[in-house]
Write an enzyme that holds these catalytic residues in place. Structure first.
Site, mmCIF file in Angstrom:
data_model
loop_
_atom_site.group_PDB
_atom_site.id
_atom_site.type_symbol
_atom_site.label_atom_id
_atom_site.label_comp_id
_atom_site.label_asym_id
_atom_site.label_seq_id
_atom_site.Cartn_x
_atom_site.Cartn_y
_atom_site.Cartn_z
ATOM 1 N N LYS A 126 0.849 -1.188 0.000
ATOM 2 C CA LYS A 126 0.000 0.000 0.000
ATOM 3 C C LYS A 126 0.887 1.241 0.000
ATOM 4 C CE LYS A 126 -3.817 1.932 2.799
ATOM 5 N NZ LYS A 126 -4.647 1.669 4.004
ATOM 6 N N SER A 206 -9.365 1.759 3.407
ATOM 7 C CA SER A 206 -8.546 2.536 2.495
ATOM 8 C C SER A 206 -7.508 1.685 1.752
ATOM 9 C CB SER A 206 -7.821 3.641 3.274
ATOM 10 O OG SER A 206 -6.901 3.077 4.211
ATOM 11 N N SER A 230 -9.904 -0.652 7.521
ATOM 12 C CA SER A 230 -9.253 -0.412 6.235
ATOM 13 C C SER A 230 -8.428 -1.564 5.695
ATOM 14 C CB SER A 230 -8.387 0.852 6.315
ATOM 15 O OG SER A 230 -9.194 1.996 6.315
#
Length: 545
Positions: A126, A206, A230
């Site tokens: 990420k 996210s 997330s």
């Protein structure tokens, strides 16, 4: 009774994964009509196995007997990214050194000096996880300049374990802590990530790019981060596995923060065994050079021949699971949970319905506490990077750059955090202390009262339609107790509402990550709910709008 170690669990899961029959492949579930031709989505024929379903132990067995190299595997994933990612926009950038990393792993395999189960395995990160040789942006143009000076601690662990850093994934900008009505999976740097199952639906935030990339088989594993939901929500909504570790098990050094009290990075994969192996590396359980969990090199056999002996998967008999139904997520999701409960009972588990207490008070307190913590923690992080030096400068940057307003213009959370009381304020301290107490009691008391091994709940509703003007439809309370308490949670595929995946979220007590992963493997084996995406342009139902 002595608790099982993570190494013991991993060894058992490795044995099971090498013995189990493969799950359904993309070709077996697709019937045409998808948004990507099957010829583009299929695994390269020269590999002799399906990237959708292969596990890390199976890959390492092939590398050990010489029928696979990390270079071939990495090339296959790079080709998939080139073919498929233009449709889903999950990968921001690939690492230009990926094939050199793979070649180094191949040399270690030839010398018999492998560093553990992730040696040669491609991993996506990420893009809020620092990498010294790749930009780390948190999705914001404000950080799109020079890369950080050093790797995040978890990246160092991955490199030391021999993993191939394949690239960086898109995310909800600033991990969805910027606007009051954000659109998950959108960032000014990467645009909008799409859900591979139905392309006009949202991947959840996210860690949206990590979840979508795994669903599309663009890497073997990925790293996500979570403050509240997330990791697990993108896992559930993209039909993969996501583990939010207990706070403190994975170092947050070098990860763009929201709150030191709740933030953690964690592994995501298409199956529990790969998730557990990656967690072992991230948490330091597997050390470089440790042969634990690596399969012995088998006699060379045709790679396409599956072994059909029974899997030694951890069982459910005698386990007690509390089912927190959350009917507010809709009747279709509730029906998935009903089927899940029945299948777990059939496997020998006792399933009782529960409702953890204190949820309204947790919802009331969490957000104000996060505002104060974000201001403290983002200022400390920005001081280490080129660009805006603190939250006030970051707010001004966004006002001056129209590209930061191209999906949604708001930065209300930034502005409220700037005005929030400092973390030295007695009112804030009382709020965080109450949050910690009530969140832990919500799990501990529920598990003690009902003598539970875990609490299970729906991870997510069916993915909503992505809409910049409206924002998300993501009031999903199941992740909050474990997130605020700092306890582990694990999302495993549970089923579908039409074409859209729904996960089951498992929660357990503090530091019970090993027990949770063991239970998750048993649940995964019983539900057998994964199926590959078909990249449909839209779905015929509006139930999740």
């Amino acid at each position: 009774m002595r608790k099982p170690s993570l190494a013991t669990l991993v060894a058992a899961l490795v044995a099971g994964s090498l013995c189990a029959g493969a799950p359904r492949t993309r070709a077996e579930v697709a019937d045409g009509g998808g948004g990507i031709p099957l010829s583009a989505a299929a695994s390269p024929a020269e590999l002799g196995f399906d990237l959708d379903t292969v596990t890390i132990p199976e890959l390492q067995a092939r590398m050990a007997n010489g029928s696979l190299t990390s270079s071939a595997l990495t090339t296959a994933y790079l080709r998939r990214i080139k073919a498929i990612d233009p449709t889903i926009h999950a990968v921001l950038r690939t690492d230009p050194t990926a094939l050199r990393q793979a070649a180094a792993s191949d040399a270690r395999h030839r010398r018999g000096q492998t560093r553990g189960p992730l040696d040669g395995v491609p991993v996506l990160l990420k893009d809020n996880v620092n990498t010294r040789d790749l930009p780390t942006t948190a999705g914001s143009l404000a950080l799109a300049g020079s890369p950080p000076d050093t790797d995040a601690a978890l990246v160092t662990r991955l490199r030391d374990a021999g993993a191939v850093i394949l690239g960086k994934t898109n995310l909800s900008e600033w991990a969805n802590f910027r606007a009051a009505k954000p659109t998950s999976g959108w960032s000014a740097v990467g645009g909008q990530t799409n859900n591979p199952y139905v392309l006009d639906r949202n991947p959840c935030g996210s860690s949206a790019g990590s979840g979508a990339a795994l669903a599309a088989s663009l890497a073997q594993v990925a790293i996500g981060t979570e403050t509240d939901g997330s990791i697990v929500c993108p896992a559930g909504m993209n039909g993969v596995v996501g583990h939010k570790p207990s706070i403190g098990r994975v170092s947050q050094s070098g990860v763009v923060p929201i709150s030191a009290e709740q933030d953690t990075a964690g592994p995501m994969a298409r199956n529990v065994i790969d998730t557990a192996l990656t967690f072992a590396v991230l948490s330091g359980t597997t050390r470089p050079g440790d042969p634990a969990a690596l399969p012995k090199a088998p006699a060379k056999t045709p790679a396409k021949t599956p072994v059909k002996t029974p899997a030694k998967t951890p069982g459910l008999r005698g386990k007690r699971i509390g089912l927190w139904r959350l009917p507010s997520l809709g009747p279709e999701v509730d029906a998935v949970m009903t089927r899940t409960g029945k299948r777990l009972r059939t496997a020998g588990a006792e399933v009782v319905e529960v409702t953890p207490p204190y949820q309204d008070r947790l919802a009331e307190l969490e957000f104000p506490a996060l505002l104060s913590e974000f201001h403290r923690d983002i200022d400390a992080y920005l001081a280490t990077r080129e660009g805006p030096r603190d939250l006030a400068e970051l707010i001004e940057f966004n006002r001056a750059h129209p590209a930061e307003q191209s999906c949604f213009a708001g930065q209300e959370l930034f502005e409220r955090a700037l005005a929030a009381p400092p973390t030295t304020d007695p009112e804030y301290r009382a709020m965080r202390a109450e949050l910690k107490d009530l969140s832990r009691r919500s799990i501990d008391e529920t598990m003690a009262t009902h003598h539970l091994d875990a609490i299970a709940s729906p991870t997510n509703p069916p993915a909503w339609t992505t809409d910049c003007a409206r924002g998300d439809n993501d009031v999903i309370p199941s992740s909050t107790p474990a997130a605020v308490a700092g306890y582990p949670s694990l999302s495993v595929p549970a089923g579908f509402v039409d074409e859209l995946p729904v996960g089951v979220l498992l929660m357990a007590g503090d530091q019970e990550d090993t027990e949770l992963l063991s239970l998750g493997a048993a649940v995964e084996h019983r539900l057998h709910a994964w199926r590959a995406p078909r990249y449909l342009p839209s779905a015929g139902t509006d139930a999740s709008r």
